[in-house]
Design an enzyme around this catalytic site. Structure first.
Site, PDB file in Angstrom:
ATOM      1  N   ASP A   1       0.809  -1.218   0.000  1.00  0.00           N
ATOM      2  CA  ASP A   1       0.000   0.000   0.000  1.00  0.00           C
ATOM      3  C   ASP A   1       0.846   1.272   0.000  1.00  0.00           C
ATOM      4  O   ASP A   1       0.445   2.294   0.557  1.00  0.00           O
ATOM      5  CB  ASP A   1      -0.932   0.006   1.219  1.00  0.00           C
ATOM      6  CG  ASP A   1      -1.937  -1.135   1.162  1.00  0.00           C
ATOM      7  OD1 ASP A   1      -2.460  -1.400   0.068  1.00  0.00           O
ATOM      8  OD2 ASP A   1      -2.190  -1.768   2.206  1.00  0.00           O
TER       9      ASP A   1
ATOM     10  N   GLY B   1       1.476   3.176  -2.495  1.00  0.00           N
ATOM     11  CA  GLY B   1       0.904   4.191  -3.371  1.00  0.00           C
ATOM     12  C   GLY B   1       1.432   4.132  -4.798  1.00  0.00           C
ATOM     13  O   GLY B   1       1.502   5.157  -5.481  1.00  0.00           O
TER      14      GLY B   1
ATOM     15  N   THR C   1       0.114   2.946  -7.576  1.00  0.00           N
ATOM     16  CA  THR C   1      -0.842   3.336  -8.613  1.00  0.00           C
ATOM     17  C   THR C   1      -1.070   4.841  -8.615  1.00  0.00           C
ATOM     18  O   THR C   1      -1.110   5.472  -9.675  1.00  0.00           O
ATOM     19  CB  THR C   1      -2.186   2.604  -8.423  1.00  0.00           C
ATOM     20  OG1 THR C   1      -1.953   1.186  -8.427  1.00  0.00           O
ATOM     21  CG2 THR C   1      -3.150   2.955  -9.540  1.00  0.00           C
TER      22      THR C   1
ATOM     23  N   LYS D   1      -0.019  -3.095 -16.105  1.00  0.00           N
ATOM     24  CA  LYS D   1      -0.114  -3.741 -14.794  1.00  0.00           C
ATOM     25  C   LYS D   1      -0.119  -5.241 -15.092  1.00  0.00           C
ATOM     26  O   LYS D   1      -1.178  -5.882 -15.130  1.00  0.00           O
ATOM     27  CB  LYS D   1      -1.404  -3.301 -14.087  1.00  0.00           C
ATOM     28  CG  LYS D   1      -1.639  -3.948 -12.728  1.00  0.00           C
ATOM     29  CD  LYS D   1      -0.851  -3.294 -11.633  1.00  0.00           C
ATOM     30  CE  LYS D   1      -1.244  -3.863 -10.269  1.00  0.00           C
ATOM     31  NZ  LYS D   1      -0.399  -3.343  -9.187  1.00  0.00           N
TER      32      LYS D   1
ATOM     33  N   GLU E   1       3.746  -1.077 -13.804  1.00  0.00           N
ATOM     34  CA  GLU E   1       3.530  -1.124 -12.355  1.00  0.00           C
ATOM     35  C   GLU E   1       3.629  -2.558 -11.853  1.00  0.00           C
ATOM     36  O   GLU E   1       2.947  -3.455 -12.358  1.00  0.00           O
ATOM     37  CB  GLU E   1       2.170  -0.538 -11.991  1.00  0.00           C
ATOM     38  CG  GLU E   1       1.944  -0.489 -10.486  1.00  0.00           C
ATOM     39  CD  GLU E   1       0.561  -0.015 -10.117  1.00  0.00           C
ATOM     40  OE1 GLU E   1       0.030  -0.497  -9.090  1.00  0.00           O
ATOM     41  OE2 GLU E   1       0.003   0.829 -10.832  1.00  0.00           O
TER      42      GLU E   1
ATOM     43  N   GLY F   1       2.633  -5.326  -5.433  1.00  0.00           N
ATOM     44  CA  GLY F   1       3.207  -5.297  -4.095  1.00  0.00           C
ATOM     45  C   GLY F   1       4.589  -4.676  -4.106  1.00  0.00           C
ATOM     46  O   GLY F   1       4.847  -3.696  -4.800  1.00  0.00           O
TER      47      GLY F   1
ATOM     48  N   PRO G   1       2.141  14.902  -0.604  1.00  0.00           N
ATOM     49  CA  PRO G   1       1.619  15.010   0.762  1.00  0.00           C
ATOM     50  C   PRO G   1       0.376  14.146   0.940  1.00  0.00           C
ATOM     51  O   PRO G   1      -0.208  13.659  -0.038  1.00  0.00           O
ATOM     52  CB  PRO G   1       1.283  16.498   0.872  1.00  0.00           C
ATOM     53  CG  PRO G   1       0.927  16.895  -0.523  1.00  0.00           C
ATOM     54  CD  PRO G   1       1.831  16.096  -1.418  1.00  0.00           C
TER      55      PRO G   1
ATOM     56  N   LEU H   1      -3.288  13.454   1.118  1.00  0.00           N
ATOM     57  CA  LEU H   1      -4.425  14.148   0.508  1.00  0.00           C
ATOM     58  C   LEU H   1      -5.713  13.407   0.837  1.00  0.00           C
ATOM     59  O   LEU H   1      -5.812  12.197   0.629  1.00  0.00           O
ATOM     60  CB  LEU H   1      -4.254  14.234  -1.016  1.00  0.00           C
ATOM     61  CG  LEU H   1      -3.017  14.990  -1.537  1.00  0.00           C
ATOM     62  CD1 LEU H   1      -2.854  14.771  -3.034  1.00  0.00           C
ATOM     63  CD2 LEU H   1      -3.143  16.475  -1.220  1.00  0.00           C
TER      64      LEU H   1
END
Length: 226
Positions: free
Chosen positions: A13, A15, A17, A38, A117, A120, A206, A208
């Site tokens: 997780d 980020g 994507t 992907k 991409e 994991g 940052p 969001l």
């Protein structure tokens, strides 16, 4: 053919994507043609057209070239679990050669920037012998690392960078993506990463509440990939 990069993360997780979409949008704003792949996704929903993954669909919505879903995400697996376990349960043969072949076919489309991409982190298994990290090496593709900014990120980032370089893959750059709005000493962690990662920081995203691709692109500098 344009430049191709493999986007990996410090964790599932981190980020990947969000950042990949931001990089694609930043390139589009500069008038560049883009595509994204992907190759493997675990965590798909069933549709009338087959299994679909939200991350793959997000990439398709931002990239400028139109590709059929099956080229963007050739191996779509239903359960949101480790891909090699999902593939084994589904009776799907998942190998590095197969993924590299799918990717090379899609990358034949003329483009200025292509992003692949991963799934994991860097060391996610494809089967009992191969890992997703092998795809970057098989395609001779530099890596972009997405660092999920949270407690423990320094060790995760440095271990991933160490593995990338040990595999003989060039680190093209890294992006800091703030996951925890209340992370203590975030600036100090960033400074440590800037000092210790041997590659340019392409941007700091940052935390969001409302994540929009246009917003993400503003925090990224793709010129540093040159």
């Amino acid at each position: 053919m344009g430049k191709t990069y493999f986007v990996t993360g410090t964790d599932t997780d981190a980020g990947k994507t969000v950042v990949t979409c931001g990089l694609l949008e930043a390139a589009r704003i500069q008038g560049l043609t883009t595509l994204a792949l992907k190759p493997v996704s675990a965590g798909c929903h069933q549709t009338e057209n087959g299994l679909r993954n939200q991350d793959a669909l997000a990439l398709m919505a931002v990239m400028t070239l139109a590709l059929p879903y099956e080229q963007v995400n050739p191996l779509a697996l239903a359960p949101a679990i480790a891909p090699h376990i999902a593939a084994e349960e589904a009776g799907v043969r998942m190998t590095l050669d197969r993924l590299a072949g799918y990717s090379r076919g899609a990358l034949m489309r003329n483009n200025d920037l292509a992003l692949i991409e991963g799934a994991g982190g860097w060391r996610v298994p494809l089967n009992s012998r191969e890992m997703i990290s092998g795809l970057a090496k098989a395609l001779n593709t530099p890596a972009i690392l997405v660092v999920g900014m949270k407690l423990g990120c320094i060790s995760h980032a440095l271990l991933t960078v160490e593995a990338i370089l040990r595999d003989g893959v060039r680190l093209a750059g890294w992006v800091a993506n703030q996951l925890d709005p209340d992370m203590g000493r975030c600036d100090e962690n960033l400074e440590t990463l800037r000092r210790m990662i041997p590659g340019p920081c392409l941007g700091v995203v940052p935390y969001l509440e409302d994540v929009r691709v246009g917003q993400i692109a503003r925090y990224l500098d793709i010129s540093l990939l040159a």
